[in-house]
Design a protein around this motif. Structure first.
Motif, PDB file in Angstrom:
ATOM      1  N   GLN A  21      -4.039   4.733  -2.758  1.00  0.00           N
ATOM      2  CA  GLN A  21      -4.049   4.699  -1.298  1.00  0.00           C
ATOM      3  C   GLN A  21      -5.325   5.330  -0.754  1.00  0.00           C
ATOM      4  O   GLN A  21      -5.923   4.816   0.204  1.00  0.00           O
ATOM      5  CB  GLN A  21      -2.823   5.446  -0.756  1.00  0.00           C
ATOM      6  CG  GLN A  21      -1.498   4.756  -1.026  1.00  0.00           C
ATOM      7  CD  GLN A  21      -0.321   5.530  -0.450  1.00  0.00           C
ATOM      8  OE1 GLN A  21      -0.437   6.164   0.593  1.00  0.00           O
ATOM      9  NE2 GLN A  21       0.817   5.494  -1.118  1.00  0.00           N
ATOM     10  N   LYS A  70      -0.772   7.614  -4.701  1.00  0.00           N
ATOM     11  CA  LYS A  70      -1.588   8.263  -3.673  1.00  0.00           C
ATOM     12  C   LYS A  70      -3.078   8.070  -3.935  1.00  0.00           C
ATOM     13  O   LYS A  70      -3.859   7.867  -3.004  1.00  0.00           O
ATOM     14  CB  LYS A  70      -1.258   9.758  -3.604  1.00  0.00           C
ATOM     15  CG  LYS A  70      -2.000  10.490  -2.483  1.00  0.00           C
ATOM     16  CD  LYS A  70      -1.502  11.894  -2.314  1.00  0.00           C
ATOM     17  CE  LYS A  70      -2.290  12.640  -1.242  1.00  0.00           C
ATOM     18  NZ  LYS A  70      -2.265  11.940   0.064  1.00  0.00           N
ATOM     19  N   GLU A 108       0.830  -1.205   0.000  1.00  0.00           N
ATOM     20  CA  GLU A 108       0.000   0.000   0.000  1.00  0.00           C
ATOM     21  C   GLU A 108       0.867   1.259   0.000  1.00  0.00           C
ATOM     22  O   GLU A 108       0.519   2.269  -0.597  1.00  0.00           O
ATOM     23  CB  GLU A 108      -0.936  -0.013   1.212  1.00  0.00           C
ATOM     24  CG  GLU A 108      -2.074  -1.025   1.063  1.00  0.00           C
ATOM     25  CD  GLU A 108      -3.048  -0.965   2.218  1.00  0.00           C
ATOM     26  OE1 GLU A 108      -2.846  -0.110   3.117  1.00  0.00           O
ATOM     27  OE2 GLU A 108      -4.011  -1.745   2.232  1.00  0.00           O
ATOM     28  N   LYS A 109       2.031   1.198   0.698  1.00  0.00           N
ATOM     29  CA  LYS A 109       2.923   2.355   0.714  1.00  0.00           C
ATOM     30  C   LYS A 109       3.496   2.623  -0.675  1.00  0.00           C
ATOM     31  O   LYS A 109       3.768   3.763  -1.048  1.00  0.00           O
ATOM     32  CB  LYS A 109       4.057   2.118   1.720  1.00  0.00           C
ATOM     33  CG  LYS A 109       3.600   2.199   3.177  1.00  0.00           C
ATOM     34  CD  LYS A 109       4.767   1.952   4.125  1.00  0.00           C
ATOM     35  CE  LYS A 109       4.311   2.020   5.584  1.00  0.00           C
ATOM     36  NZ  LYS A 109       5.427   1.743   6.514  1.00  0.00           N
TER      37      LYS A 109
END
Length: 250
Positions: free
Chosen positions: A17, A14, A9-10
């Motif tokens: 996310q 963006k 997920e990191k």
């Protein structure tokens, strides 16, 4: 959530996310407050995004649930990949592994699954497994069953081969319904059902190639051909399709 999943997920953009955050928040609120009592505004507030931003990623609560369906389909496919690509060729073992894999993936959502089902049971709902909106996860599930059969060391009657993945998906839908109502600890009854169902299903498929069962095979094929497309059409239109009259031949 596993460390691997957090790391993935990191690395995600963006926007992805944010989408994941909104979906995770929605699923948590569905569990805490119930599906009907959870609003898009509440989801946005809990996720720390604007309401407009929440609607940008999911145009309605139904689309949030579709996001959930997509996730379940993706996680299930990943979880059963070792079964589909592995050395196991026994059809019984492959069917059992795929069904138990689905139960493992779905277990965290068991508490509030019934809230989704009462909406999914409505033929006019986009949450129906037969709806056009559900086409993605539906086709993904059917493809898993197609690979279950193609990777097994079993001869299948050619007339039934194309329809079998759909038939196994319909059987999975029956398992899902049983699981929704299963209140045994850890859905133990659903797992016992799989243990009993998988060998019976595998045996029926392997026997389908024998000539004595050819009439039954033909009728099953015709039944699926006639009604599987119609079921999707009924969900899309909210009413049954009528057969179009053919012009008389001269």
């Amino acid at each position: 959530m596993t460390q691997e999943k957090k790391a993935d997920e990191k690395k995600a953009p963006k926007s992805e996310q944010t989408r994941t955050l909104i979906l995770e928040t929605a699923l948590r609120l569905f569990k805490e407050r119930g599906y009907d009592k959870t609003t898009m505004r509440a989801i946005a507030q809990e996720a720390g995004v604007s309401v407009g931003n929440a609607y940008y990623y999911f145009s309605s609560k139904e689309h949030l649930v579709q996001g959930f369906y997509d996730r379940i389909a993706e996680e299930h496919q990943a979880a059963v990949e070792p079964i589909l690509n592995g050395p196991e060729k026994d059809l019984h073992a492959r069917i059992k592994g795929v069904y138990l894999g689905w139960l493992d993936i779905a277990e965290p959502y068991h508490e509030f699954a019934s809230q989704f089902f009462k909406n999914a049971a409505d033929p006019d709902s986009p949450l129906s497994p037969f709806s056009p909106e559900s086409e993605g996860p539906r086709e993904a599930a059917i493809e898993v069953h197609r690979r279950v059969i193609s990777g097994a060391s079993v001869k299948v009657d050619p007339e039934l081969a194309e329809a079998l993945p759909q038939l196994l998906w319909l059987q999975q839908m029956g398992l899902v319904l049983f699981w929704v109502y299963d209140r045994s600890e850890g859905a133990a009854n659903s797992r016992r059902l799989v243990e009993r169902l998988a060998p019976v299903t595998a045996r029926a498929i392997s026997l389908s190639r024998f000539r004595i069962l050819r009439p039954l095979v033909k009728e099953t094929h015709e039944l699926l051909s006639d009604f599987m497309p119609t079921a999707a059409g009924m969900a899309a239109s909210g009413k049954p399709k009528r057969a179009t009259a053919k012009p008389p031949t001269t």
